[in-house]
Structure formats: structure tokens, C-alpha cells
Design an enzyme around this catalytic site. Structure first.
Site, mmCIF file in Angstrom:
data_model
loop_
_atom_site.group_PDB
_atom_site.id
_atom_site.type_symbol
_atom_site.label_atom_id
_atom_site.label_comp_id
_atom_site.label_asym_id
_atom_site.label_seq_id
_atom_site.Cartn_x
_atom_site.Cartn_y
_atom_site.Cartn_z
ATOM 1 C CB ALA A 49 -0.689 -0.290 1.085
ATOM 2 N N GLY A 98 1.726 -6.007 0.610
ATOM 3 C CA GLY A 98 0.476 -6.328 0.143
ATOM 4 C C GLY A 98 0.693 -6.742 -1.729
#
Ligand code: NAD
Length: 685
Positions: A49, A98
Site C-alpha cells: 500500500a 501487499g
């Protein structure tokens, strides 16, 4: 094929996730499509992110809303996993956080075997934990024993290491082979599924309550407490997500992970670490202090003078960053040692798959040993790293100056000598600057750039461009004795020495130092830095100031250890610690008690001792701020954590007050000042 292609870098944010989700839906519902390759059209596969996304999550105070926001990403990854078509991740660059969690939700993973590929779940280093399935999929894939350290330490692996540890299933030698292998796998695996959705699924290595695994968890909990000293709640949340999530079906496990991720997002330590180590560090990496309008540095040839502990590491870093690098020492043997040093690091990096043999060779070919200054002729940047002795340094500047390129810059790696005074012996002080590296320089990520009074804007711009080129983060400070880092860091060691003189038991000093969040106890640090060096610096400072610094504990302790006891520190084989010659672990010198009789310290006093370690540094940092030494407080925060490991969970020496809460911070500083002295006085206004 779905290829991530975002400028300037592939990251997960609200917009990119929405686009990806739509694209994924399109291929999953397209009848002509039999399988999906997820890859990237850029150098990185997918970083986690971005800053804004994490900050946006942190700004959500409603827990349910936050949970829904976290869960929405989990849903996208579940769709990859359960969309009914085989999906393979073709990892051609960094897949972190992520990014790797996305790959984990695919059914197969192939990575390019290249130096720039990094794979891992580094979230814990920002006070968080993997929140997009990482704590549930990874142990279900490789077993608890292998997954624990990867999740709790956040280590980044090379493609080959990731392959050896089972994080990916295959390696490819080049980008076209990567896609070929991915397509080949798709054609042979039409009904691929991730096994954890199967009701009879067993975790590799057995369930968490299996007698073999129970000690693993107990050990991990003990180790986590020892390492975090209670300062990093996210590590305990990660452990809980693992422990609880692995006892229930996979989907329930994801919910448990999301709940702990939400908890971690709300901790002050996560806020502090994201702010300093992510947001502010990234900002400093964009060189906000670089003077506008100066053309990019033209540095082709770098000359490093002095091939000791610092010089050889700096030379290696320069060669590795692509500079034609020359190194010289007064001792030809030591100079040659710089190549041996580089060879050793390159061998290790090659063995780990972080460099190809030809890349390693190219780096070594850029590192030259100079027998004379003539060979360094035309150097655009000289980095002086000879002994901390003013006449020696002055002599070196006089000798090298004639060989500098026309616009060349001289930089000193001095830890303490004011840059202005060193620059004054050169003919072009406007092209003289401080570049203060930290030991071990091949690993430490910070460089403190020091402006002399006459340092010009081009020298600063060149220095900053250089620091970025070698992949480190620069902070910029104005000249003063000890600059910013050495000066503030020194107060930590001194506080430990004061406690020793007060009769606090040495083991308690060390343990409470680490309890405060410092990476090493103050006495161990004094040994590392060397007691002799601290004593020499004190004597030099006294000589320069023309007065005795009677308040300084280094005075008595230096005299005793260096002049009387002959215990100069670790390099000299004895200091506050004993260093057994047979390689056994060091231990505190038992005779310390004879020289510093210990007194009873009740546990009620421990909080004072812990706070003294941190507040003394914070107060000194504020003094440097008031004196105008720092260009920005963020430089101090980032510099304190990257430079000497100041309690990272607080966000750095200035953010500390925010972390503690301003009111409590003011009250506590006042209390410590009253009880222990003026050095705790924080000059806020
Ligand atoms: P070191 O003693 O390991 O190395 C110094 C080297 O300089 C020696 O190899 C010596 O032979 C060489 N030398 C001496 N005179 C010379 C000359 N006239 N020409 C060429 N070479 C000469 O010391 P070090 O720890 O590498 O420190 C070097 C500098 O870096 C010092 O200014 C020190 O303050 C600074 N520094 C040290 C650290 C640290 O942690 N050690 C950290 C940051 C900065």
C-alpha cells in the site's frame, strides 16, 4: 494477462485496487480466457500500500468502518483465489507486503532470478502486520516454523532465497522465460485451487497445537518479548493472528487477521513509525534540501582516502553504485584490504542470489587501489576517511587538492571535527562538505550531510545527488561540534556512564537501556565506539574550548579505563565487557563492582532510569534545534532512527513528544530536570 503499470511505481491504493478489481472481473468472466497471468510492466512487481492509503486508513476512527476498508482488499484477493480460473503470479520485480500477499492468493508463483527482485512481508517494520492474508496464507503454504520469522522479522528475500524457502514455486532466468513458464503452467493446471479451501486441509508441519509446533509458538512469544521489550504491540498482534487464525478454518482466519490489523493501525507506535520511516523518509529521499536550479551532479570518478573500517566500506558502496572508485591508504597493505573486503561482501551477495557473477565482477572492476595521488587525478568527489586527527586530515587535503577535477568536491567523513575549520585549509572551502557515514557503512542507510559556513550550493547538490545514487537517505545539518547525530547519541552513552557512577548495577543499566527501545545497552555501545575514542574526543574538545568539562562522566571513566586499567573497548579486547578469545559470548567485566560499588535500586525507580535514557537524548535534540543546527525536525527524526537506532516506536527524537502526548511529555521533562539536572530541560519555546 494482467500487467500492473502505474507511474511512478506500482502500489496498492484505492484507485489502483478498483482498476485491478474490474480488470480481474473482466478476465474471470470472459469465456475465452482459460487462465490468468498477473505480472507487471515495470521494474517492480508490486509494492504494498502507498503512504496515502495507510494514512487514510489511520485516519478512520470508526472501528467497523476501518474493518470494512481492510476487508475490501481481502475480498479482491479472495476473488483471485476462488474466481474459478487458474491464476499465476509472474514476479518480475519487488513483491513486498501487499504485493506478495497478492501473489500468495494466486495458485502458482514464478519469479525472475534477478538482483532487483525482492520478496517478503516487511509490514512489521512499520509497526503493522500483513493485513491482506499474509499471516494466514503463508503458514498454510510453508508451515508455521518457516513462516514465523518471515512475518515477525519482515525479512526481504532474494528470488532464490524465496524459492529455497518455498515462498515461490519456480524461478525464471529472463523475462521472456518468466512468461513462457507462466503460460506453460496455466496450460497444465486448468483446475488449480489453493488447498486451504479444502475442508480436509492440513497445515504443512501439522496444526499449531501439534506437540511439535507448541514449543515453536512458546519460543516465538518469548523471543518477541525479548526483542520488543513491550514497545511494539504489532508484533504481539501478528503472533495472535497466527496463533488464533491457524486453529480455525481459513476464512475465519482472514477475519481474525483483519481484526488484528485494525488494532495495529490504531496504535501510536504504528502511527509514529509510518510517519517517520515511511512518509518522512520518502520525502527526504526526494531531496527537499537540494538547492533548486543546480544541474545534476557530474561525478564519474570518486577517490576515497583512508582504507580503515570506514574508508573501505565507503569505497565498496561507491563501486557498487556504479562509480569508478579509487582508494588509497598510507599503508599499501590496508589499501589492498579494501579489495579483499569488497570481494567478501560480493561473494556473500552472489551466494544469496542478490547479484549475478558478472554484476559482482563489474563492481570489483570499478574498485581500484591507488598507490599515489596521481592515479586519483581527475576525481570529481574525494571522500576523506583517515584517522580523526586534524593535522593528518589537513595534510591529506593539501596533497589531494591539485589532483581534483576542476569542479571536484572534497568531503570529510569526520565524526566530530567542525567542517568549517577543516575547509579553511583548502583553497576552495565552497566546494568542501561533510559526508558523515555510519558504521558499518555498507549496511547503514543514513548519511549526515554537514554544511560548512562556506559550503556552496553546488557542493550541497552534488553531495545529495551522490547520497541518493548510493541508495542511502541524506539528512542535512549545519556545522557544529558533533553535528547532530554524534552529539545527541553521545548523551545516551553518557547517561549510562552516569548511572554506573551512581552505583546502578551494570546489568540493570544495560537491560533498561534496551527496555527503553535502544538497540544496545549504553555500556556495550561505549565499548563498540571505543572508550579511548570518547576520551580523546573529550580531551580535544577541552583543548579547543580552553576549559575542563568537569560535568562530563567520560572524564573520570576515560581516565580510569584508558590510562589506568588499559581497557579501551571492544577493539582493544577489553572494556566494560570481557571479550573471551575463544569466541564465547562477551560478558560484563566482573570487576566493575569493585570500581563502582553498587547500591540497591528498587524496581520503583526503573521507570526513571528508562526515561532518563530517552529524555536526555530528546532534550539534547531540542537544543540542537534551538541552535539552528537542523534544517528540519524530520531530519532529526529520520536521522535518529536510521543513524543510531533511537527507539523507532516513538517516531524519532522530535516525534517522541507527540508519541508520549505533549502534556505528559512536558510534565515528565520537568520532573526529570528537577530530580536529575539541567540536561533534561527541553528548550521548547
Ligand atoms: P581507522 O583507524 O579504521 O582507519 C583510518 C585509516 O586512515 C587507517 O587505515 C590509516 O592507515 C589511514 N591513514 C592515516 N593517515 C593517512 C594518510 N595520511 N593517508 C592515507 N591514509 C591514512 O578509522 P575509521 O574508523 O575508519 O575512521 C575514519 C574516519 O571516519 C575518522 O574521521 C572517523 O572519525 C570517521 N568515522 C568513524 C566512524 C566509526 O564508527 N568508526 C563512523 C563515522 C565516521
Amino acid at each position: 494477462m494482467l500487467a500492473w503499470n502505474m507511474a511512478p511505481v506500482n502500489v496498492l491504493n484505492a484507485e489502483s485496487i478498483a482498476i485491478f478489481r474490474d480488470a480481474l472481473e473482466e478476465v474471470l468472466t470472459d469465456e475465452r480466457c482459460e487462465g490468468v497471468v498477473i505480472t507487471s510492466a515495470r521494474r517492480e512487481f508490486l509494492a504494498g500500500a502507498d503512504v496515502y492509503t495507510i494514512e487514510r486508513l489511520m485516519s478512520i476512527s470508526d472501528v467497523e468502518e476501518l474493518y470494512r476498508a481492510v476487508w475490501s482488499l481481502q475480498e479482491v484477493f479472495l476473488r483471485i483465489e476462488t474466481g474459478g480460473k487458474p491464476v499465476v503470479a509472474a514476479i518480475n520485480g519487488a513483491a513486498l507486503g501487499g504485493g506478495y500477499e497478492l501473489a500468495l492468493s494466486c495458485h502458482y508463483r514464478i519469479a525472475l532470478d534477478a538482483a532487483h527482485v525482492e520478496i517478503g512481508l516487511p509490514e512489521v517494520q512499520l509497526g503493522l502486520l500483513p493485513g491482506a492474508g499474509g499471516t494466514q496464507r503463508l503458514p498454510r503454504k510453508i508451515g508455521l516454523a518457516s513462516a514465523l520469522p518471515l512475518i515477525l522479522e519482515g525479512r526481504r528475500l532474494s528470488a532464490r532465497e524465496a524459492y529455497n524457502q518455498g515462498l515461490i514455486e519456480a524461478l525464471a532466468e529472463n523475462p521472456s522465460q518468466l512468461i513462457e513458464k507462466a503460460l506453460e503452467w496455466l496450460s497444465t493446471s486448468p483446475s488449480a485451487q489453493n488447498p486451504w479451501h479444502d475442508p480436509g486441509f492440513q497445515i504443512p508441519g501439522g496444526p499449531i497445537y501439534h506437540p511439535r509446533n507448541a514449543p515453536l509458538m512458546t519460543g516465538a512469544i518469548a523471543k518477541a518479548h525479548e526483542k520488543t521489550q513491550g514497545n511494539y504491540p504489532n508484533i504481539l498482534y501478528a503472533l495472535s493472528a497466527l496463533y488464533e487464525g491457524l486453529q480455525v478454518p481459513f476464512m475465519k482466519g482472514l477475519e481474525i487477521e483483519a481484526a488484528y490489523f485494525v488494532k495495529a493501525l490504531q496504535t501510536p507506535s504504528a502511527r509514529a513509525m509510518v510517519r517517520t520511516l515511511f512518509v518522512e523518509k520518502q520525502r527526504l529521499d526526494k531531496l527537499p534540501h537540494r538547492p533548486a536550479g543546480v544541474a545534476p551532479a557530474r561525478i564519474e570518478k570518486v577517490a576515497v582516502i583512508g582504507a580503515g573500517m570506514m574508508g573501505r566500506a565507503i569505497a565498496y558502496v561507491c563501486a557498487a553504485a556504479g562509480y569508478d572508485t579509487w582508494i588509497k591508504d598510507q599503508s599499501p597493505d590496508i589499501a589492498r584490504g579494501a579489495r579483499t573486503f569488497a570481494e567478501k561482501i560480493l561473494r556473500q551477495r552472489r551466494d544469496r542470489g542478490r547479484l549475478t557473477p558478472s554484476e559482482a565482477e563489474a563492481i570489483l572492476n570499478r574498485l581500484h587501489i591507488a598507490a599515489s595521488y596521481e592515479e586519483m587525478a581527475g576525481a570529481d568527489l574525494v571522500i576523506e576517511a583517515v584517522i580523526e586527527d586534524r593535522p593528518t586530515k589537513n595534510q591529506v587535503y593539501r596533497e589531494i587538492e591539485p589532483y581534483l577535477s576542476e569542479r571536484g568536491v572534497i568531503a570529510s567523513n569526520t565524526s566530530t571535527l567542525p567542517i568549517t575549520s577543516l575547509a579553511s585549509v583548502t583553497s576552495r572551502p565552497e566546494r568542501f562538505i561533510g559526508l558523515h557515514f555510519f558504521s558499518p557503512a555498507e549496511r547503514m542507510p543514513l548519511v549526515e550531510v554537514i554544511l560548512g559556513e562556506k559550503t556552496g550550493s553546488e557542493a550541497l547538490a552534488w553531495a545529495l545527488d551522490f547520497v541518493r545514487q548510493i541508495g542511502k537517505t541524506p539528512i542535512v545539518v549545519r556545522d557544529s561540534r558533533g553535528f547532530f547525530t554524534s552529539r545527541v547519541f553521545g548523551t545516551y552513552v553518557r547517561e549510562g556512564l552516569r548511572m554506573l557512577l551512581e552505583g546502578v548495577p551494570p546489568a540493570l543499566i544495560e537491560n533498561l537501556g534496551r527496555k527503553s527501545g535502544m538497540p544496545v545497552g549504553p555500556l556495550a555501545l561505549a565499548d563498540e565506539v571505543s572508550i579511548t575514542l570518547m576520551y580523546q574526543i573529550l580531551r580535544q574538545t577541552e583543548a579547543d574550548l580552553g576549559r575542563e568539562l568537569t560535568e562530563d562522566p567520560v572524564r573520570v571513566i576515560g581516565k580510569l579505563f584508558v590510562e589506568e586499567l588499559g581497557r579501551p573497548g571492544r577493539k582493544g579486547g577489553a572494556g566494560f565487557y570481557e571479550y573471551p578469545s575463544d569466541g564465547q559470548t562477551k560478558y560484563l567485566w566482573p570487576e566493575l563492582a569493585r570500581h563502582f560499588p553498587v547500591r540497591e535500586v528498587s524496581p520503583g525507580l526503573y521507570p526513571d532510569l528508562v526515561d532518563r535514557f530517552l529524555y536526555v537524548q530528546v532534550a539534547e535534540a531540542w537544543r540542537t534545534w534551538r541552535e539552528g543546527i537542523l534544517l528540519g525536525q524530520a531530519d532529526g527524526d529520520v536521522g535518529s532512527i536510521l543513524g543510531w537506532g533511537f527507539a523507532p516506536y516513538t517516531g524519532g527524537v522530535f516525534h517522541f513528544a507527540e508519541y508520549i502526548g505533549w502534556e505528559r511529555f512536558r510534565r515528565r521533562s520537568a520532573e526529570l530536570t528537577e530530580k536529575y539536572g539541567e540536561r533534561f530541560q527541553v528548550p521548547l519555546e
